[in-house]
Motif scaffolding. Structure first.
Motif, short mmCIF file in Angstrom:
data_model
loop_
_atom_site.label_atom_id
_atom_site.label_comp_id
_atom_site.label_asym_id
_atom_site.label_seq_id
_atom_site.Cartn_x
_atom_site.Cartn_y
_atom_site.Cartn_z
N LYS A 216 0.86 -1.02 0.00
CA LYS A 216 0.17 -0.47 -0.03
C LYS A 216 0.54 1.07 0.26
CE LYS A 216 -3.78 2.64 0.88
NZ LYS A 216 -4.65 2.42 0.12
N ARG A 217 2.13 1.06 1.09
CA ARG A 217 3.03 2.14 1.39
C ARG A 217 3.55 2.77 -0.73
NH1 ARG A 217 8.19 4.01 2.58
NH2 ARG A 217 8.56 4.73 4.66
N ILE A 221 2.55 5.68 -2.74
CA ILE A 221 4.01 6.61 -3.30
C ILE A 221 3.38 6.95 -4.89
CG2 ILE A 221 6.45 7.07 -3.54
CD1 ILE A 221 6.63 6.26 -0.73
N SER A 222 3.87 5.56 -5.17
CA SER A 222 4.01 5.81 -6.71
C SER A 222 3.05 6.52 -7.61
CB SER A 222 3.88 4.20 -7.39
OG SER A 222 5.08 3.82 -7.25
N HIS A 223 1.54 6.92 -7.31
CA HIS A 223 0.40 7.56 -8.31
C HIS A 223 0.63 8.68 -7.90
CE1 HIS A 223 -4.02 8.20 -8.18
NE2 HIS A 223 -4.24 7.77 -8.78
N TYR A 362 10.72 10.47 -2.76
CA TYR A 362 9.87 9.40 -3.22
C TYR A 362 9.87 9.27 -4.48
CZ TYR A 362 8.14 11.46 1.77
OH TYR A 362 7.78 11.20 3.04
N TYR A 363 10.15 10.40 -5.90
CA TYR A 363 10.32 9.99 -6.98
C TYR A 363 11.21 8.52 -6.58
CZ TYR A 363 10.06 9.41 -11.63
OH TYR A 363 9.49 9.49 -13.63
N PHE A 364 11.84 8.40 -6.95
CA PHE A 364 13.33 7.21 -6.43
C PHE A 364 12.33 6.21 -5.74
CE2 PHE A 364 16.96 10.21 -6.37
CZ PHE A 364 16.85 9.97 -7.42
N LYS A 365 11.60 5.74 -4.91
CA LYS A 365 10.58 4.86 -4.44
C LYS A 365 9.57 4.43 -5.33
CE LYS A 365 11.99 5.50 0.21
NZ LYS A 365 12.35 4.69 0.57
N THR A 370 12.08 3.41 -10.56
CA THR A 370 12.33 1.12 -10.71
C THR A 370 12.14 0.70 -11.95
OG1 THR A 370 11.35 1.68 -8.64
CG2 THR A 370 11.84 -0.84 -9.78
N GLN A 371 11.48 1.32 -13.04
CA GLN A 371 11.24 0.22 -13.85
C GLN A 371 12.40 1.36 -14.74
OE1 GLN A 371 6.91 0.40 -14.01
NE2 GLN A 371 7.24 -1.50 -15.42
N GLY A 372 12.00 2.87 -14.44
CA GLY A 372 13.19 3.97 -15.71
C GLY A 372 14.38 3.41 -15.42
N ILE A 373 14.59 2.26 -14.06
CA ILE A 373 16.29 2.60 -13.35
C ILE A 373 17.12 1.06 -14.29
CG2 ILE A 373 16.72 1.83 -11.20
CD1 ILE A 373 18.54 4.67 -12.16
N ARG A 374 15.92 0.56 -13.92
CA ARG A 374 16.18 -0.40 -14.90
C ARG A 374 16.76 -0.79 -16.21
NH1 ARG A 374 11.39 -4.31 -11.89
NH2 ARG A 374 11.92 -4.77 -10.42
#
Length: 455
Positions: A216-217, A221-223, A362-365, A370-374
């Motif tokens: 949920k956390r 954050i992502s949304h 927060y954006y880094f979370k 995450t998909q961008g860094i992959r």
């Protein structure tokens, strides 16, 4: 008599007790016997296989790290020896209901009862086998005896600090235990099987709750950092494959556009100093730098600090991000103090006219980052991402005032979610304490379960 974890308990005591003469056992029921550990418990040692023993396929060798507390054997990443070697090592085959204990390292004293095994497995020398040595003591009672705080406390007392902490087989010889009749042992084992299973079920529910709260956390954050806080905001195609639509007034750019600087220190490991400047490594990172235990970090001399921080110096308002192995682990620097960040991390300095450091944290979370860094990760050897690769990662950003609103919203929601997680973890800790206290009380005769009936 049975400790605070069982205070106000519903279990009765034995009618009569006698002195055991052993401080950590205390008084024991008059019908129980005090004995030396190895008089009644058989111990077998694993074998220290060498590099030349290993082959590409064959009989599996299981390390203590591959044993799950539930008794499950993790057969991934096993090493192998020739099948023909199995005949020579029958005494260290892992079988169902075996009792195993780690005898060295950070998990010393970790106890496992194997509940399922599909094939013979060889264990390594860091694991000890424990089983009944005669008909006076049963294996199920041995397991709970080994799981008790009485035995665990004695193990801690016997641990040797020669290099890596360890305990030798001979050290178990003089350990004192108390043993009831075999019938009582069966009753105690049945009682503990039932009662600990109930506790384990409650623990599993709380662990599931913590996992759901983490999900949920992450979702909140992502949304918030990719869709904003209003469901009525007009959207547009962000042009980022893994992101999809974003609010139309948000800016889509590369990371480099919103930063003043991004970099790492020289790839050089400085020597440790007794006192000096904290050298923060990936394992030291916490979400907020104010929670880092700087005293426990490696310390380096000021000369090395000044030399290594020439390229970039971490300061309040920056974000630290791991770029090896645990890529994306981020820490927001909310303290004003000197410390050095390892070359396994990068220091990211946001441009305050375009992006707030806490918003970037927060954006880094988010799933988007995450998909961008992959897409930039170099997996040729160890997963890692370079400074130049990070600059190319695309981000989507709202105006500064909206960033502030999102930060305030996230702090409020995260505080509530983290509070729920903390309470769930406290409940787990209390249940684990109760489980240990219950086991210890039963196997030392502090409670009488002879008349216990399964409900």
């Amino acid at each position: 008599m049975t400790g605070t974890a069982l205070s106000g308990n519903k279990y009765s005591e034995y009618p009569e007790y006698k002195e055991s003469g052993v401080e950590w056992l205390g008084n024991i029921p008059t019908t129980w016997i005090k004995a030396k550990f190895t008089h009644y418990v058989k111990i077998r040692h694993g074998y220290q296989f060498r590099e030349h023993d290993f082959v590409d396929d064959g009989a599996k060798i299981v390390k203590i790290t591959q044993l799950h507390p539930s008794g499950f054997l993790d057969l991934n990443n096993c090493s192998f020896v020739l099948e023909s070697r199995v005949e020579n090592f029958q005494n260290i085959l892992i079988k169902e209901k075996d009792i195993l204990m780690c005898l060295t390292g950070g998990t010393i004293g970790k106890i496992i009862r194997v509940t399922k095994v599909d094939e013979p497995l060889l264990q390594n020398y860091r694991v000890g086998h424990f089983s009944s040595a005669n008909d006076i003591i049963i294996d199920d009672f041995v397991f709970y005896l080994m799981s008790s705080s009485v035995v665990y406390d004695q193990i801690n007392f016997l641990v040797r600090e020669t290099g890596q902490p360890n305990i030798g087989m001979e050290d178990f010889g003089d350990m004192s235990i108390c043993i009831p009749s075999p019938d009582e042992q069966h009753k105690i084992a049945d009682f503990l099987d039932h009662e600990t299973a109930k506790i384990d079920t409650l623990i599993a529910k709380q662990e599931k709750l913590i996992d759901l709260l983490k999900e949920k956390r992450q979702a909140v954050i992502s949304h918030a950092v990719t869709r904003g806080l209003s469901s009525n905001t007009p959207m547009k195609d962000s042009g980022i494959e893994w992101l999809g639509e974003a609010p139309e007034h948000w800016v889509v750019s590369h990371m480099d556009y919103v930063l003043n600087a991004i970099g790492d220190v020289d790839h050089y490991m400085p020597k440790s100093a007794d006192t000096g400047i904290p050298y923060v490594m990936t394992g030291d990172l916490t979400e907020f730098a104010s929670s880092i235990n700087f005293e426990d970090c490696k310390q380096v001399c000021r000369k090395d600090y000044l030399k290594l921080s020439k390229k970039i110096k971490s300061s309040q308002g920056d974000v630290i991000m791991a770029r090896y192995a645990t890529i994306g682990t981020a820490s927001y620097i909310d303290v004003d103090r000197e410390f050095l960040v390892s070359y396994s991390c990068v220091t990211i300095k946001p441009n305050p006219s375009k992006c707030l450091g806490l918003y970037l944290f927060y954006y880094f979370k988010s799933h988007a980052f995450t998909q961008g860094i992959r897409s930039q990760v170099n997996s040729n050897t160890q997963d890692n991402v370079g400074v130049n690769d990070l600059k190319k990662v695309k981000v989507v950003l709202p105006p500064l005032t909206e960033q502030l609103n999102i930060i305030e919203y996230l702090q409020s929601i995260i505080c509530k979610l983290d509070s729920l997680s903390k309470n769930a973890q406290l409940a787990i800790n209390l249940m684990k304490e109760r489980k240990t206290a219950l086991i210890s009380a039963a196997v030392t005769g502090k409670i009488d379960v002879r008349n216990w009936l399964k409900h």
